[in-house]
Design a protein around this motif. Structure first.
Motif, mmCIF file in Angstrom:
data_model
loop_
_atom_site.group_PDB
_atom_site.id
_atom_site.type_symbol
_atom_site.label_atom_id
_atom_site.label_comp_id
_atom_site.label_asym_id
_atom_site.label_seq_id
_atom_site.Cartn_x
_atom_site.Cartn_y
_atom_site.Cartn_z
ATOM 1 N N GLN A 532 42.060 28.635 39.054
ATOM 2 C CA GLN A 532 41.668 29.904 37.872
ATOM 3 C C GLN A 532 40.609 30.101 37.914
ATOM 4 O O GLN A 532 39.837 30.836 37.791
ATOM 5 N N ASP A 533 39.583 29.108 38.213
ATOM 6 C CA ASP A 533 38.350 29.380 38.701
ATOM 7 C C ASP A 533 37.689 30.800 39.860
ATOM 8 O O ASP A 533 37.354 31.665 39.164
ATOM 9 N N CYS A 534 38.640 30.733 40.440
ATOM 10 C CA CYS A 534 38.538 31.105 41.361
ATOM 11 C C CYS A 534 39.384 33.323 41.178
ATOM 12 O O CYS A 534 38.443 33.861 41.499
ATOM 13 N N SER A 535 40.358 32.644 40.538
ATOM 14 C CA SER A 535 40.243 33.858 39.610
ATOM 15 C C SER A 535 39.681 34.518 39.081
ATOM 16 O O SER A 535 39.668 36.081 38.820
ATOM 17 N N ALA A 536 39.177 34.085 38.496
ATOM 18 C CA ALA A 536 38.495 34.693 37.245
ATOM 19 C C ALA A 536 36.977 35.663 38.018
ATOM 20 O O ALA A 536 36.503 36.069 37.518
ATOM 21 N N VAL A 537 36.464 34.490 39.089
ATOM 22 C CA VAL A 537 35.281 35.849 40.074
ATOM 23 C C VAL A 537 36.146 36.979 40.521
ATOM 24 O O VAL A 537 35.643 37.311 41.008
ATOM 25 N N THR A 538 37.530 36.994 40.732
ATOM 26 C CA THR A 538 38.525 37.734 41.437
ATOM 27 C C THR A 538 38.542 39.271 40.369
ATOM 28 O O THR A 538 37.853 40.426 41.164
ATOM 29 N N GLN A 539 38.623 38.397 39.222
ATOM 30 C CA GLN A 539 38.546 39.430 37.984
ATOM 31 C C GLN A 539 36.876 40.074 37.360
ATOM 32 O O GLN A 539 37.135 41.524 37.379
ATOM 33 N N ASN A 540 36.217 39.858 38.248
ATOM 34 C CA ASN A 540 34.923 39.987 37.678
ATOM 35 C C ASN A 540 34.403 41.055 38.502
ATOM 36 O O ASN A 540 33.556 42.265 39.018
ATOM 37 N N ILE A 541 34.697 40.889 39.947
ATOM 38 C CA ILE A 541 34.329 41.390 41.352
ATOM 39 C C ILE A 541 35.173 43.027 40.619
ATOM 40 O O ILE A 541 34.769 44.256 41.343
ATOM 41 N N LEU A 542 36.688 42.864 40.273
ATOM 42 C CA LEU A 542 37.423 44.338 40.496
ATOM 43 C C LEU A 542 36.486 44.722 39.246
ATOM 44 O O LEU A 542 36.563 46.381 39.245
ATOM 45 N N LEU A 543 36.255 44.285 38.816
ATOM 46 C CA LEU A 543 35.545 45.068 37.044
ATOM 47 C C LEU A 543 34.186 45.701 37.456
ATOM 48 O O LEU A 543 33.800 46.296 37.540
ATOM 49 N N ALA A 544 33.611 44.721 38.248
ATOM 50 C CA ALA A 544 32.176 45.041 38.539
ATOM 51 C C ALA A 544 32.473 46.302 39.833
ATOM 52 O O ALA A 544 31.597 47.661 39.513
ATOM 53 N N ALA A 545 33.805 46.881 41.192
ATOM 54 C CA ALA A 545 33.800 47.432 41.315
ATOM 55 C C ALA A 545 33.970 49.137 40.711
ATOM 56 O O ALA A 545 33.454 50.569 40.931
ATOM 57 N N GLU A 546 34.826 48.944 39.565
ATOM 58 C CA GLU A 546 34.879 49.711 38.311
ATOM 59 C C GLU A 546 33.540 50.307 38.479
ATOM 60 O O GLU A 546 33.869 51.745 38.209
ATOM 61 N N ALA A 547 32.922 49.342 37.270
ATOM 62 C CA ALA A 547 31.693 49.730 36.887
ATOM 63 C C ALA A 547 31.163 50.707 38.222
ATOM 64 O O ALA A 547 29.665 51.334 37.581
ATOM 65 N N SER A 548 31.185 50.292 39.286
ATOM 66 C CA SER A 548 29.918 50.298 40.291
ATOM 67 C C SER A 548 30.854 52.441 40.875
ATOM 68 O O SER A 548 30.375 52.137 41.767
ATOM 69 N N GLN A 549 31.765 52.626 40.087
ATOM 70 C CA GLN A 549 32.674 54.246 40.917
ATOM 71 C C GLN A 549 33.055 53.548 41.831
ATOM 72 O O GLN A 549 32.690 54.098 43.010
ATOM 73 N N LEU A 550 33.275 52.412 42.257
ATOM 74 C CA LEU A 550 34.175 52.228 43.661
ATOM 75 C C LEU A 550 35.647 52.220 43.139
ATOM 76 O O LEU A 550 36.122 51.536 42.198
ATOM 77 N N GLY A 551 36.562 51.371 44.200
ATOM 78 C CA GLY A 551 37.902 51.466 43.600
ATOM 79 C C GLY A 551 38.099 49.936 44.719
ATOM 80 O O GLY A 551 37.564 49.042 45.452
ATOM 81 N N ALA A 552 38.781 49.413 44.103
ATOM 82 C CA ALA A 552 38.912 48.340 44.504
ATOM 83 C C ALA A 552 40.687 47.067 44.564
ATOM 84 O O ALA A 552 41.369 47.798 43.227
ATOM 85 N N VAL A 553 41.839 47.073 45.140
ATOM 86 C CA VAL A 553 42.842 45.912 44.349
ATOM 87 C C VAL A 553 42.515 44.599 44.865
ATOM 88 O O VAL A 553 42.102 44.399 46.325
ATOM 89 N N TRP A 554 43.832 43.760 44.266
ATOM 90 C CA TRP A 554 43.400 42.218 45.109
ATOM 91 C C TRP A 554 45.201 42.448 45.359
ATOM 92 O O TRP A 554 46.151 42.472 45.135
#
Length: 608
Positions: A532-554
């Motif tokens: 759960q901890d690392c999943s929360a980390v991954t979601q933060n990375i995905l959202l930060a990528a979106e905010a940075s005009q990047l695209g990402a996939v888990w």
């Protein structure tokens, strides 16, 4: 044979112009769409939504043409509906290209208003249409009523207003499943275009047969002013060149103007003589008529004549240099031509036009001769007048060569350093809720690397996530080498997109940092909280990528043992490191769109 020689003599200049246009396009557009249709989906932000729904906190765009998107307040309650006109109305173009916008409506489907998105129309024209309540004419109507409502295009802003009307009709038709109304022929507009075509033929005849044409020159000047200027607003300008460069040429909407531009360029290249400035330009015609009022005129001051030899080149060079640097501004304000559309022109443009018309009483065609950047641009396609050809000055040639060398140097610098800053007036719209609802799984990327600075931003955002007992049982392996990305794509069945990615982040759990820890305050099963901890980390990375005009996939790894083993071996992970997932990262092509996943049936209150 002479025409061929004329064309060959301009090859160098034409190549230079093409290179300059390409650089300007690269600074203001997306190279991936250079050879594709010009219409590009604009960004929709919360600021746009708040123009219609001031209390909006988030929104969800529709994923199908026949459904509405949703607008939510801070509590998550739906307060309205939205649709966007792109891509359904991209083929309908205004003066500078498509005019995309948002339509907001109540939950019952009654239209509340429109909010314009990024477009290439003149700001002063849009402001005037807004003041005249043009965009409010569909308010209070449902889909069927809006589709059937007849709204007339506004004279003076015909192309812009027609694009909005067509956008409403096409979008309402796709929403309701009905056919949009058949395009009706507008007699007044057809008559104006026919008159414009006849004036162009008249001007061309006067150009090729000057001895006969000079008899009626005054009437030709009046026709240019009335028909091309006031009735149609047809003129070649820097604003027109810039808009057509970025958005394409609206052949369907402005056929006469498009033909006029290409006919003039063909004449300039083929004959080495300026057709437009001397025989067609409405503002040039107005200056020439003003100059006929006074028979006796003062002599032009010598310092103006001296500066005037290069002043147009300096004005054109300055505008082009600003565009090359990426500066974004409305070129309509740089020239007096839009004053013919006086109902919609900015006061600054009307004053500019009036001042130089007055100056032309004493010094004929002052703007044309000493300041006009569009005239200077057109002169690059011809050698100029016979007088200039007969008496070339060495200083002029030196200046011309110097300007060409400087432009080539700028082009080389830009090609070697294409990351010069681009200045825009838009807002990013990366507030938290908009980013959350805009996030999507992106598997198609541009061929563009992701910098370490950007990756550090994503990693910092990831490590801002919560963790059980604040143990932070995570570690990260960042992949930027292409060979490793390709190897991962070949070994992971669901990771084929990694070979095109700019980077990847492997999110891992560290067993020594996992619960229950040495103090044994938690049961042994609490060790699994690391997922759960690392999943929360991954979601933060995905959202930060979106905010940075990047695209990402888990890309999921744990708990599938074959995937965990492959990652361990491929990336040489230590024994106490468990890979949870791989996040593929790159600059998106724009193919993927966010999905509306909100489901009222999944929500329960107080009890199941």
């Amino acid at each position: 044979m002479q025409v061929f020689q004329n064309i060959c003599s301009k090859i160098f200049s034409l190549i230079l112009i093409i290179l300059l246009f390409l650089i300007i396009y690269l600074q203001h557009g997306d190279i991936s769409s250079f050879f594709l249709p010009k219409a590009k989906d604009p960004e929709v932000t919360l600021d746009h939504i708040k123009q219609i729904f001031p209390n909006a906190a988030s929104f969800q765009l529709a994923t199908a043409p026949d459904v509405w998107g949703k607008v939510l307040d801070p509590s998550g309650k739906e307060i309205g509906q939205i649709i966007v006109t792109f891509p359904y109305a991209n083929a309908i173009e205004g003066f500078g290209g498509p005019v995309p916008f948002i339509v907001g409506a109540t939950q019952e489907g009654k239209i509340l208003g429109l909010a314009l998105l990024m477009n290439a129309e003149s700001e002063s024209f849009l402001e005037e249409l807004s003041q005249k309540k043009f965009f409010d004419q569909w308010n209070g109507l449902n889909v069927t009523e809006a589709l059937q409502k007849k709204v007339d295009a506004v004279s003076g802003a015909t192309m812009t207003s027609s694009a909005v009307i067509g956008g409403i009709q096409n979008r309402m038709a796709s929403l309701s499943g009905e056919r949009p109304p058949a395009a009706s022929i507008q007699p007044a507009r057809l008559a104006k275009n026919i008159l414009a075509g006849l004036v162009l033929i008249w001007a061309s005849w006067s150009f090729f047969f000057p001895q006969m044409g000079n008899r009626y020159r005054t009437w030709l000047l009046i026709a240019n002013i009335v028909v091309l200027g006031f009735l149609n607003g047809y003129f070649i300008s820097m604003a027109l060149t810039y808009r057509w460069l970025l958005n394409g040429i609206p052949w369907a909407g402005l056929p006469i103007l498009a033909v006029l531009v290409f006919w003039i360029l063909a004449i300039h290249i083929g004959t080495n003589k300026p057709l437009y400035c001397a025989f067609v330009c409405p503002y040039g015609s107005a200056q020439e008529l003003m100059g006929k009022i006074l028979s006796k005129k003062p002599c032009m001051p010598g310092w103006i004549v001296k500066l005037g030899k290069h002043s147009r080149k300096v004005v054109l060079g300055g505008l082009v240099f600003l565009l090359i640097l990426g500066c974004n501004f409305d070129l309509t304000y740089a020239e007096p031509f839009s004053a013919f559309l006086y109902d919609y022109a900015a006061w600054s443009v009307i004053i500019l036009a009036s001042v130089f018309l007055f100056v032309s009483l004493f010094y004929p065609r002052f703007w044309c001769r000493y300041l006009c950047p569009s005239g200077q641009l057109l002169d690059l396609f011809c050698k100029g007048t016979k007088q200039a050809e007969q008496k070339p000055e060495e200083s002029d040639m030196t200046f011309h060569k110097t300007m060409i060398l400087l432009l080539i140097a700028v082009i080389i610098i830009l090609l070697l350093k294409p990351h010069l800053p681009v200045f825009t007036s838009g807002t990013a719209g990366n507030d938290a809720l908009s980013v959350i609802h805009s996030r999507k799984s992106v598997r198609k990327y541009l061929d563009k690397p992701v910098s370490k600075e950007v990756l550090y931003t994503l990693l910092k955002a990831g490590m801002a996530a919560p963790s059980a007992a604040d143990k932070r049982p995570w570690a990260f392996l960042t992949i930027t080498e292409k060979t490793k990305l390709v190897a991962l794509s070949e070994g992971l069945q669901t990771g084929k997109m990694l070979k095109e990615a700019g980077a990847a982040i492997v999110v891992c759990g560290v067993t020594s940092k996992m619960l229950p820890g040495p103090e044994k305050r938690f049961p042994e099963i609490s060790r699994e909280f690391w997922v759960q901890d690392c999943s929360a980390v991954t979601q933060n990375i995905l959202l930060a990528a979106e905010a940075s005009q990047l695209g990402a996939v888990w890309i999921g790894i744990y708990p599938l043992e074959d995937r965990v083993t492959f990652i361990r071996e491929c990336l040489k992970l230590p024994a106490d490191i468990i890979p949870l997932c791989v996040v593929s990262i790159g600059y998106p092509t724009g193919i993927e769109k966010p999905k509306i996943k909100y489901d009222e049936a999944a929500i329960h209150w107080n009890e199941w």
